[in-house]
Design a protein around this motif. Structure first.
Motif, mmCIF file in Angstrom:
data_model
loop_
_atom_site.group_PDB
_atom_site.id
_atom_site.type_symbol
_atom_site.label_atom_id
_atom_site.label_comp_id
_atom_site.label_asym_id
_atom_site.label_seq_id
_atom_site.Cartn_x
_atom_site.Cartn_y
_atom_site.Cartn_z
ATOM 1 N N LEU A 141 -7.227 -58.761 34.952
ATOM 2 C CA LEU A 141 -8.618 -59.190 34.951
ATOM 3 C C LEU A 141 -8.728 -60.424 35.822
ATOM 4 N N ARG A 174 -16.467 -60.666 38.366
ATOM 5 C CA ARG A 174 -15.217 -60.351 37.671
ATOM 6 C C ARG A 174 -14.707 -59.009 38.166
ATOM 7 N N ARG A 176 -6.659 -51.767 37.315
ATOM 8 C CA ARG A 176 -5.666 -51.005 36.563
ATOM 9 C C ARG A 176 -4.756 -50.287 37.544
ATOM 10 N N THR A 215 -15.738 -53.786 39.352
ATOM 11 C CA THR A 215 -16.189 -55.158 39.523
ATOM 12 C C THR A 215 -17.696 -55.247 39.347
ATOM 13 N N HIS A 272 -11.797 -55.866 37.098
ATOM 14 C CA HIS A 272 -10.777 -55.282 36.242
ATOM 15 C C HIS A 272 -9.975 -54.340 37.130
ATOM 16 N N ALA A 326 -2.810 -53.624 33.518
ATOM 17 C CA ALA A 326 -4.171 -53.986 33.895
ATOM 18 C C ALA A 326 -4.259 -55.497 34.115
#
Length: 82
Positions: A79, A62, A66, A58, A64, A77
């Motif tokens: 977002l 934002r 996984r 991060t 991400h 994944a």
């Protein structure tokens, strides 16, 4: 530092009442300074429990995410923007 963050996440999630409130509280904690880490998320349903291992990156806004485990879902994944 990791233990303090884990304890904070646990306390916030334990005090939140609905699943949506728990998710919102966890995401709010991730919206701090940029960081990365591996998290274990345990999903409990009547009659079953599933543990996910997630790698999170991060930048404060934002994230991400996984999925590392379980094998059936590894590689997926997500977002999160904002």
């Amino acid at each position: 530092m990791k233990r303090v963050l884990a304890l904070a996440v646990f306390l916030v999630l334990a005090l939140a009442q609905s699943p949506l409130a728990k998710l919102k509280a966890a995401l709010d904690l991730l919206r701090g300074p940029a960081h990365q880490g591996v998290y274990l998320v345990q999903v409990e349903r009547p009659g079953s429990t599933k543990t996910y291992r997630l790698r999170v990156y991060t930048d404060g806004e934002r994230a991400h995410i996984r999925v590392l485990e379980p094998k059936a879902e590894a590689g997926q994944a997500y977002l999160s923007l904002g």
